[in-house]
Design an enzyme around this catalytic site. Structure first.
Site, short mmCIF file in Angstrom:
data_model
loop_
_atom_site.label_atom_id
_atom_site.label_comp_id
_atom_site.label_asym_id
_atom_site.label_seq_id
_atom_site.Cartn_x
_atom_site.Cartn_y
_atom_site.Cartn_z
N CYS A 76 17.25 6.82 -104.67
CA CYS A 76 17.27 5.47 -105.25
C CYS A 76 15.97 5.08 -105.95
CB CYS A 76 17.55 4.44 -104.16
SG CYS A 76 19.03 4.72 -103.19
N HIS A 137 14.37 -2.43 -104.95
CA HIS A 137 13.91 -1.20 -104.28
C HIS A 137 12.74 -0.52 -104.98
CE1 HIS A 137 15.39 2.38 -101.60
NE2 HIS A 137 14.33 1.76 -101.13
#
Length: 584
Positions: A76, A137
């Site tokens: 990610c 993130h």
């Protein structure tokens, strides 16, 4: 002023206004959908017959489907950094040299460096309204909890509403933990050692073989108690301290509630479009689905044929449809460039604590999230711009999520930065049909910090060569993933190095089942030599940059911890119920 001069002036003004209006219309709006851990085998338009994704399929029918669309990383954090900057993550320091390749704590000091340039930052200079709704993130703060150096608002977004870190099992009570290996190493193993030591000392003392002072027993018991207290504190505080929603710089819900979460974020995205219908806009809708913990609203729970995973995927598809409907209602569809993708392949090792499969499908492809087999990096790639991009087109050329950066900038009229290397290429020649070949002759696949594989699509050939310098050790033997460690790691005993590299021709063997040899491929050594030379040239362009995912940058730092109720670490608040129309 004569009548003739007045008429000429009026005509010039009209021509100027028409030109300005034409230029404004030529610059599209942008809606970029980014799923989390969605496999290429999940959407119907990529062959799934049982998971219902009518909205994603609609995009493919009305636009272009990329069949070799590649994430720049199978994890990610680095993948999203590459998507926003158009650069390999190693160039920005967003590539870990340790086993942990993503941010796990909101109070970490690492993140996307302020020196990096995102497409949002450049579109903002072109007069675009910009928003990121959903998952970020990529870090929050550097030195203190209010500097927000890595925050979306510091990277070109006017508005942020979402999760600053990532969705984890630990965020949802009863769904287990991702820290099992850490607990074993730091808690259970030490407790076992302490227990054996206490028992041994007690036996030796009872037998009169060793004089053991009482303070020794006290110290060992105190150490065991301390470890247990720390474990309980971690289990109690992790969720409120790391699983919260923000709106701009303020915490809006702590801990995060999954109740109608997708619907709430979708409604906010729709309102952003409605507020900015008269100006050019960029919306990045970054889904929490289908990363675990899986969740869905009452309208979707238990409705799919694929359990909790299918429910979450189908609700995400519903959300895509809601945004497309808003574009239609506002009559903006024909002037909006839409992109749908996933940050990496499906997480094949995901199982619930009850043994249910919680990962998606990577179709025919080997591997998945956290490794560079095709299942980990070949992701859905669907683009639509009615009247500009041909409907129903399928492109079987290597493309990358890094390509969105130069594509968006060129369409918005912004020049590319000249002070740095941009690894992505403008997709429009391919999408318009002006070119039949990808501009990516070579692509480099990193496993965290380490160059894992090279892809070569020669200009004069239909072959797509892929050479692995090392491959992950799947476990148990014969499995399609690293089930013993939950994800595959990138170095040491977790990988097997290959000399010569493992070579495949993906045009003939997309499943990566049959590595080539000098016997089966007459040009074996020449191909590998050309790929090694390309890798060497690429490596020469890299510069030393601070490692944003070093141990010092990923550990929890209490002075960076954000909490909406400062007197204690209870961190309880819920401002999500307020009307989102008050947001920008």
């Amino acid at each position: 002023m004569t009548a003739r001069v007045k008429m000429r002036t009026l005509l010039l003004v009209i021509l100027f206004l028409c030109g300005a209006r034409s230029h404004a219309k030529s610059r599209p709006n942008f809606v970029l959908f980014m799923a989390d851990d969605l496999g290429i085998g999940d959407p119907g338009c990529y062959g799934n017959k049982t998971l219902r994704t009518p909205s994603i399929d609609r995009l493919a029918n009305e636009g272009v489907k990329l069949t070799q669309h590649l994430a720049a990383s199978p994890l990610c954090t680095p993948s999203r950094a590459a998507f926003l900057t158009g650069r390999y993550p190693i160039r920005s320091g967003m590539a870990s040299q340790s086993q942990v390749g993503v941010f796990l704590f909101s109070a970490s000091s690492g993140g996307l460096p302020p020196s990096e340039i995102t497409f949002a930052k450049l579109l903002k200079t072109q007069g675009y309204s910009t928003a990121l709704i959903g998952k970020w993130h990529l870090g929050t703060s550097c030195q203190n909890r209010t500097d927000f150096c890595h925050h979306p608002l510091s990277h070109g977004f006017d508005y942020f509403h979402g999760l600053p870190v990532t969705n984890l099992r630990d965020c949802k009570p009863g769904d287990g933990t991702v820290f099992t290996a850490a607990f074993q190493l730091l808690v259970f193993s030490p407790l076992q050692v302490i227990g054996v030591t206490l028992l041994t000392l007690a036996v030796l003392k009872c037998l009169g073989l060793l004089r053991v002072p009482p303070v020794a027993f006290f110290c060992l018991l105190f150490l065991a108690a301390l470890i247990l207290v720390l474990l309980l504190a971690f289990l109690h505080y992790f969720r409120p301290l790391n699983c919260f929603l923000m709106r701009d710089h303020e915490i809006s819900q702590q801990p995060m509630s999954y109740d109608n979460l997708t619907q709430r974020l979708t409604a906010d995205a729709a309102q952003f479009l409605q507020r900015n219908a008269e100006t050019p806009f960029l919306l990045v809708l970054s889904y929490l689905q289908v990363h675990t913990a899986l969740f869905s609203s009452e309208d979707f729970a238990g409705k799919s044929k694929h359990g909790a995973y299918g429910d979450a995927a189908e609700e995400m598809d519903w959300s895509v449809g809601q945004i497309l409907d808003v574009l239609d209602e506002l009559k903006l569809a024909n002037n909006t460039f839409v992109y749908f993708s996933s940050d990496q392949g499906a997480h094949v090792e995901e199982m619930s604590i009850r043994g249910e499969v919680h990962g998606g499908s990577n179709g025919i492809y080997k591997g998945g999230k956290a490794n560079n087999w095709e299942g980990g990096i070949r992701v859905p790639g669907v683009l639509r711009w009615p009247g500009v991009i041909q409907a129903g087109l399928e492109i079987d050329e290597p493309t990358s999520n890094m390509d969105i950066f130069p594509t968006v900038l060129k369409l918005a009229g912004s020049p590319l930065p000249e002070d740095r290397i941009i690894d992505g290429h403008d997709l429009m020649p391919l999408l318009r049909g002006d070119s039949q070949r990808s501009d990516h002759e070579f692509l480099f696949h990193y496993c965290n910090f380490y160059l894992n594989a090279v892809r070569w699509h020669p200009r004069n050939s239909t072959s797509i060569w892929k050479a692995f310098f090392f491959t992950p050790n799947f476990s148990p033997e014969g499995a399609n993933g690293c089930f013993s460690t939950h994800v595959c790691f990138c170095h040491g005993r977790h990988v097997t190095y290959h000399d010569p590299p493992l070579l495949f021709d993906l045009s003939k063997d997309p499943r990566e089942r049959n590595p080539l040899t000098p016997t089966s491929e007459p040009q074996f050594r020449e191909i590998l030599e050309a790929m090694q030379q390309a890798a060497d040239r690429h490596t020469e362009t890299l510069r030393d940059v601070p490692n944003q995912l070093s141990l010092g940058n990923i550990i929890w730092k209490p002075w960076l911890q954000m909490c909406c109720s400062s007197p204690s670490l209870s961190c309880q608040c819920d401002r999500e119920k307020q009307d989102v129309t008050g947001s920008r």
